[in-house]
Design a protein around this motif. Structure first.
Motif, PDB file in Angstrom:
ATOM      1  N   GLN A  62       0.827  -1.203   0.000  1.00 32.45           N
ATOM      2  CA  GLN A  62       0.000   0.000   0.000  1.00 32.45           C
ATOM      3  C   GLN A  62       0.864   1.256   0.000  1.00 32.45           C
ATOM      4  OE1 GLN A  62      -2.511   0.443   3.438  1.00 32.45           O
ATOM      5  NE2 GLN A  62      -3.708   2.117   2.546  1.00 32.45           N
ATOM      6  N   GLY A  63       1.910   1.251   0.823  1.00 30.40           N
ATOM      7  CA  GLY A  63       2.802   2.405   0.897  1.00 30.40           C
ATOM      8  C   GLY A  63       3.489   2.684  -0.427  1.00 30.40           C
ATOM      9  N   ILE A  64       3.931   1.614  -1.098  1.00 30.22           N
ATOM     10  CA  ILE A  64       4.588   1.769  -2.401  1.00 30.22           C
ATOM     11  C   ILE A  64       3.606   2.310  -3.434  1.00 30.22           C
ATOM     12  CG2 ILE A  64       5.653   0.505  -4.307  1.00 30.22           C
ATOM     13  CD1 ILE A  64       6.889  -1.367  -2.212  1.00 30.22           C
ATOM     14  N   GLN A  65       2.378   1.807  -3.412  1.00 27.53           N
ATOM     15  CA  GLN A  65       1.371   2.276  -4.354  1.00 27.53           C
ATOM     16  C   GLN A  65       1.061   3.754  -4.140  1.00 27.53           C
ATOM     17  OE1 GLN A  65       0.195   0.683  -6.952  1.00 27.53           O
ATOM     18  NE2 GLN A  65      -1.053   2.451  -7.534  1.00 27.53           N
ATOM     19  N   LEU A  66       0.941   4.162  -2.885  1.00 26.97           N
ATOM     20  CA  LEU A  66       0.695   5.574  -2.576  1.00 26.97           C
ATOM     21  C   LEU A  66       1.867   6.434  -3.036  1.00 26.97           C
ATOM     22  CD1 LEU A  66      -0.824   5.165   0.998  1.00 26.97           C
ATOM     23  CD2 LEU A  66      -2.015   6.091  -1.000  1.00 26.97           C
ATOM     24  N   TYR A  67       3.069   5.919  -2.833  1.00 27.73           N
ATOM     25  CA  TYR A  67       4.273   6.639  -3.257  1.00 27.73           C
ATOM     26  C   TYR A  67       4.280   6.824  -4.775  1.00 27.73           C
ATOM     27  CZ  TYR A  67       9.191   7.086  -4.590  1.00 27.73           C
ATOM     28  OH  TYR A  67      10.360   7.483  -5.173  1.00 27.73           O
ATOM     29  N   LYS A  68       3.946   5.759  -5.505  1.00 25.35           N
ATOM     30  CA  LYS A  68       3.962   5.814  -6.969  1.00 25.35           C
ATOM     31  C   LYS A  68       2.925   6.789  -7.515  1.00 25.35           C
ATOM     32  CE  LYS A  68       5.809   1.198  -7.947  1.00 25.35           C
ATOM     33  NZ  LYS A  68       5.521  -0.138  -8.530  1.00 25.35           N
ATOM     34  N   THR A  69       1.814   6.948  -6.806  1.00 26.49           N
ATOM     35  CA  THR A  69       0.762   7.853  -7.267  1.00 26.49           C
ATOM     36  C   THR A  69       0.960   9.276  -6.756  1.00 26.49           C
ATOM     37  OG1 THR A  69      -0.645   7.191  -5.397  1.00 26.49           O
ATOM     38  CG2 THR A  69      -0.927   5.997  -7.466  1.00 26.49           C
ATOM     39  N   GLY A  70       2.072   9.513  -6.062  1.00 18.78           N
ATOM     40  CA  GLY A  70       2.389  10.864  -5.612  1.00 18.78           C
ATOM     41  C   GLY A  70       1.781  11.258  -4.288  1.00 18.78           C
ATOM     42  N   ASN A  71       1.165  10.314  -3.597  1.00 15.72           N
ATOM     43  CA  ASN A  71       0.584  10.617  -2.283  1.00 15.72           C
ATOM     44  C   ASN A  71       1.660  10.365  -1.225  1.00 15.72           C
ATOM     45  OD1 ASN A  71      -1.020  11.032  -0.046  1.00 15.72           O
ATOM     46  ND2 ASN A  71      -2.738   9.811  -0.812  1.00 15.72           N
ATOM     47  N   TYR A  72       2.628  11.266  -1.177  1.00 21.47           N
ATOM     48  CA  TYR A  72       3.808  11.047  -0.341  1.00 21.47           C
ATOM     49  C   TYR A  72       3.512  11.149   1.154  1.00 21.47           C
ATOM     50  CZ  TYR A  72       6.018  11.746  -4.871  1.00 21.47           C
ATOM     51  OH  TYR A  72       6.364  11.646  -6.190  1.00 21.47           O
ATOM     52  N   ALA A  73       2.589  12.015   1.526  1.00 15.44           N
ATOM     53  CA  ALA A  73       2.272  12.176   2.948  1.00 15.44           C
ATOM     54  C   ALA A  73       1.667  10.892   3.515  1.00 15.44           C
ATOM     55  CB  ALA A  73       1.316  13.350   3.146  1.00 15.44           C
ATOM     56  N   ALA A  74       0.721  10.309   2.774  1.00 16.42           N
ATOM     57  CA  ALA A  74       0.107   9.056   3.231  1.00 16.42           C
ATOM     58  C   ALA A  74       1.128   7.926   3.220  1.00 16.42           C
ATOM     59  CB  ALA A  74      -1.087   8.703   2.346  1.00 16.42           C
ATOM     60  N   SER A  75       1.993   7.929   2.204  1.00 17.64           N
ATOM     61  CA  SER A  75       3.048   6.919   2.128  1.00 17.64           C
ATOM     62  C   SER A  75       4.000   7.054   3.311  1.00 17.64           C
ATOM     63  CB  SER A  75       3.819   7.071   0.813  1.00 17.64           C
ATOM     64  OG  SER A  75       4.844   6.115   0.707  1.00 17.64           O
ATOM     65  N   LYS A  91      14.696  -2.119   4.110  1.00 16.50           N
ATOM     66  CA  LYS A  91      13.860  -1.623   3.011  1.00 16.50           C
ATOM     67  C   LYS A  91      12.784  -0.661   3.500  1.00 16.50           C
ATOM     68  CE  LYS A  91      10.802  -5.677   2.968  1.00 16.50           C
ATOM     69  NZ  LYS A  91      10.364  -6.844   2.155  1.00 16.50           N
ATOM     70  N   TYR A  92      12.329  -0.823   4.748  1.00 19.29           N
ATOM     71  CA  TYR A  92      11.340   0.113   5.273  1.00 19.29           C
ATOM     72  C   TYR A  92      11.954   1.505   5.403  1.00 19.29           C
ATOM     73  CZ  TYR A  92       8.560  -4.012   6.517  1.00 19.29           C
ATOM     74  OH  TYR A  92       7.838  -5.181   6.488  1.00 19.29           O
ATOM     75  N   HIS A  93      13.196   1.584   5.849  1.00 20.40           N
ATOM     76  CA  HIS A  93      13.881   2.873   5.967  1.00 20.40           C
ATOM     77  C   HIS A  93      14.102   3.495   4.585  1.00 20.40           C
ATOM     78  CE1 HIS A  93      14.822   2.676  10.294  1.00 20.40           C
ATOM     79  NE2 HIS A  93      14.924   1.373  10.100  1.00 20.40           N
ATOM     80  N   PHE A  94      14.412   2.647   3.608  1.00 17.89           N
ATOM     81  CA  PHE A  94      14.629   3.142   2.247  1.00 17.89           C
ATOM     82  C   PHE A  94      13.365   3.797   1.695  1.00 17.89           C
ATOM     83  CE2 PHE A  94      14.094   2.051  -2.314  1.00 17.89           C
ATOM     84  CZ  PHE A  94      15.025   2.928  -2.840  1.00 17.89           C
ATOM     85  N   TYR A  95      12.245   3.089   1.768  1.00 16.68           N
ATOM     86  CA  TYR A  95      10.996   3.646   1.249  1.00 16.68           C
ATOM     87  C   TYR A  95      10.537   4.848   2.077  1.00 16.68           C
ATOM     88  CZ  TYR A  95      10.432  -0.286  -1.946  1.00 16.68           C
ATOM     89  OH  TYR A  95      10.601  -1.193  -2.961  1.00 16.68           O
ATOM     90  N   PHE A  96      10.797   4.792   3.360  1.00 13.55           N
ATOM     91  CA  PHE A  96      10.494   5.928   4.233  1.00 13.55           C
ATOM     92  C   PHE A  96      11.274   7.152   3.760  1.00 13.55           C
ATOM     93  CE2 PHE A  96      11.086   7.801   8.722  1.00 13.55           C
ATOM     94  CZ  PHE A  96       9.894   8.506   8.649  1.00 13.55           C
ATOM     95  N   GLY A  97      12.553   6.934   3.440  1.00 17.66           N
ATOM     96  CA  GLY A  97      13.382   8.023   2.934  1.00 17.66           C
ATOM     97  C   GLY A  97      12.842   8.596   1.636  1.00 17.66           C
ATOM     98  N   ASN A  98      12.364   7.734   0.739  1.00 19.68           N
ATOM     99  CA  ASN A  98      11.794   8.212  -0.524  1.00 19.68           C
ATOM    100  C   ASN A  98      10.595   9.120  -0.283  1.00 19.68           C
ATOM    101  OD1 ASN A  98      13.665   6.755  -1.976  1.00 19.68           O
ATOM    102  ND2 ASN A  98      12.287   5.051  -2.423  1.00 19.68           N
ATOM    103  N   ALA A  99       9.695   8.675   0.591  1.00 11.08           N
ATOM    104  CA  ALA A  99       8.494   9.464   0.885  1.00 11.08           C
ATOM    105  C   ALA A  99       8.867  10.811   1.499  1.00 11.08           C
ATOM    106  CB  ALA A  99       7.578   8.683   1.822  1.00 11.08           C
ATOM    107  N   LEU A 100       9.877  10.815   2.344  1.00  8.83           N
ATOM    108  CA  LEU A 100      10.332  12.059   2.972  1.00  8.83           C
ATOM    109  C   LEU A 100      11.008  12.981   1.957  1.00  8.83           C
ATOM    110  CD1 LEU A 100      11.823  10.471   6.203  1.00  8.83           C
ATOM    111  CD2 LEU A 100       9.853  12.013   6.140  1.00  8.83           C
ATOM    112  N   PHE A 101      11.841  12.399   1.104  1.00  4.95           N
ATOM    113  CA  PHE A 101      12.602  13.202   0.141  1.00  4.95           C
ATOM    114  C   PHE A 101      11.681  13.997  -0.779  1.00  4.95           C
ATOM    115  CE2 PHE A 101      14.335  13.411  -4.215  1.00  4.95           C
ATOM    116  CZ  PHE A 101      15.345  14.337  -3.996  1.00  4.95           C
TER     117      PHE A 101
END
Length: 209
Positions: A62-75, A91-101
């Motif tokens: 779900q987090g990856i899907q939200l990230y891909k659609t640009g919903n970074y806050a929810a991700s 990998k959780y820290h990596f995706y967390f970093g993407n959403a933050l960046f």
């Protein structure tokens, strides 16, 4: 004659014995435990662990899907929860970093990428992401180091080569930049990523003028 008669009776006796034994054998075969029974049902603690793992996997998707659609806050919210629940999962820290960046939370994103690398020193994606973050801050030397680390882990990492080429170009290292871009072009072409290959070719064409 008597010998033949004796052998015939012996064979008959053996056949009768087999017939009498077969139902018992068949019954014992039918009573064997199934594969599921041999594995056994998970106990309550094991079931809870399985449920939590499945829940985390669903949250990750779900987090990856939200990230891909640009919903970074929810991700970010989802990955923050995953990091808190399982802080040793790189990998959780990596995706967390993407959403933050992509929300321009640079300091937090940097920390997230660094933690992903600390947990998994062979995490090429995290090195590349950290390098890209540093490049956006004009830290070209630092970015080059991160891209090179990513490529030490995976020499066929086309995106890291593309980013490395840009960093070299910004530093005025034209030959190194073109060398990295040409390698990236070859890899993108081999991988069938025509869009990325075309973009690299356009960059090379512009820089050749």
């Amino acid at each position: 004659m008597k010998k033949n008669l004796f052998r015939a009776k012996l064979v008959q006796t053996m056949i009768v014995g087999i017939i009498l034994l077969f139902p018992t054998f068949a019954r014992s075969q039918n009573e064997l435990p199934t594969a599921e029974e041999l594995r056994g049902k998970p106990n309550e603690a094991e079931q809870q662990r399985l449920d939590k793992k499945q829940s985390r996997q669903a949250a990750l998707r779900q987090g990856i899907q939200l990230y891909k659609t640009g919903n970074y806050a929810a991700s970010e919210t989802i990955f923050r929860q995953l990091v808190e629940a399982q802080p040793e999962e790189a990998k959780y820290h990596f995706y967390f970093g993407n959403a933050l960046f992509y929300q321009r939370k640079i300091e937090e994103a940097t920390q997230a990428y660094q933690e992903a690398i600390r947990l998994n020193p062979k995490y090429a994606l995290a090195y590349n992401a950290l390098g890209f973050l540093q490049a956006t801050q004009g830290q070209w030397d630092e970015a080059i180091i991160q891209y090179q680390k990513a490529l030490e882990i995976n020499a066929d990492y086309a995106e890291a080569l593309k980013n490395l080429g840009e960093a070299f170009w910004k530093k005025g290292n034209i030959a190194e930049a073109k060398n990295a871009w040409n390698k990236a072009l070859t890899l993108y072409t081999q991988q069938g990523n025509n869009k990325a290959a075309q973009q690299i070719q356009e960059v090379l064409n512009r820089t050749a003028q």
